[in-house]
Structures are given as structure tokens and as C-alpha cells.
Design a protein around this motif. Structure first.
Motif, short mmCIF file in Angstrom:
data_model
loop_
_atom_site.label_atom_id
_atom_site.label_comp_id
_atom_site.label_asym_id
_atom_site.label_seq_id
_atom_site.Cartn_x
_atom_site.Cartn_y
_atom_site.Cartn_z
N LEU A 1 -33.95 2.57 38.99
CA LEU A 1 -33.84 1.12 38.89
C LEU A 1 -34.91 0.62 37.93
CD1 LEU A 1 -33.32 -0.03 42.56
CD2 LEU A 1 -31.70 -0.17 40.69
N GLY A 2 -34.53 -0.25 37.04
CA GLY A 2 -35.47 -0.80 36.07
C GLY A 2 -35.51 -0.05 34.75
N ASP A 3 -34.79 1.09 34.65
CA ASP A 3 -34.73 1.78 33.37
C ASP A 3 -34.12 0.87 32.31
OD1 ASP A 3 -35.73 4.18 34.28
OD2 ASP A 3 -33.81 5.23 34.32
N GLU B 1 -37.40 2.47 28.07
CA GLU B 1 -38.46 2.26 29.05
C GLU B 1 -37.97 2.86 30.37
OE1 GLU B 1 -39.78 -1.86 31.09
OE2 GLU B 1 -39.73 -1.87 28.91
N ARG B 2 -38.85 3.53 31.10
CA ARG B 2 -38.47 4.11 32.38
C ARG B 2 -38.83 3.16 33.52
NH1 ARG B 2 -34.82 8.07 32.62
NH2 ARG B 2 -35.72 8.71 34.56
N GLY B 3 -38.00 3.17 34.56
CA GLY B 3 -38.23 2.33 35.73
C GLY B 3 -39.24 2.95 36.68
N ASP B 4 -39.41 2.34 37.83
CA ASP B 4 -40.38 2.77 38.83
C ASP B 4 -39.70 3.69 39.84
OD1 ASP B 4 -42.51 3.04 40.50
OD2 ASP B 4 -42.46 0.97 41.25
N PRO B 5 -40.11 4.97 39.94
CA PRO B 5 -39.50 5.88 40.92
C PRO B 5 -39.74 5.43 42.35
CG PRO B 5 -40.89 7.10 39.37
CD PRO B 5 -41.08 5.64 39.09
N ALA B 6 -40.86 4.78 42.64
CA ALA B 6 -41.13 4.33 43.99
C ALA B 6 -40.14 3.25 44.42
CB ALA B 6 -42.56 3.81 44.09
#
Length: 74
Positions: A5-7, A58-63
Motif C-alpha cells: 500500500l502506498g507504492d 516510490e515504495r510504500g510502507d510494509p508495516a
């Protein structure tokens, strides 16, 4: 392919508004994408999206992604 999510991804073809970057805002069998230029929301099936991705901007947050996934122990 691991999607978070957020990628922010760049796809093979540009959106009719001229934008070519999309933010992933929904995961599942269908992936929700939001155009970063005009804010339009679309759903694309996972297999088609994996073929269309050219690059990760841009990569999202894994958490954040882990927090929203169902617990595998249930």
C-alpha cells in the motif's frame, strides 16, 4: 511481485490526462490505483497490473500493509 500500500508505480502507457504515475491504494485480487495527476481511481486485476508495471517510483510502507492484512492464524 510484492506490492505494498502506498507504492507509486509507473505504467507502460500514460493515462489520458497525461499522468504516468499511480499510487496503489487497495490490495487484493483487484488492485486499486489512483492517478497522481488527476486523482482518478481505477481497479486493475493483479496479473494485468504486474505486466504493465515499468518501474517503482516510490515504495510504500510494509508495516501499513501488514497491519491491514488478515491474521493468517485465524
Amino acid at each position: 511481485m510484492t506490492l505494498l500500500l502506498g507504492d507509486v508505480v509507473r505504467l507502460r502507457r500514460a493515462h489520458p490526462c497525461g499522468g504516468d504515475t499511480w499510487r496503489i491504494d487497495r490490495l487484493g485480487a483487484d488492485i486499486g490505483l489512483r492517478c497522481r495527476t488527476c486523482d482518478r481511481h481505477i481497479l486493475v486485476d493483479r496479473v494485468a497490473l504486474e505486466r504493465r508495471i515499468v518501474a517503482f517510483v516510490e515504495r510504500g510502507d510494509p508495516a501499513l500493509t501488514a497491519a491491514l492484512e488478515p491474521d493468517p492464524r485465524s
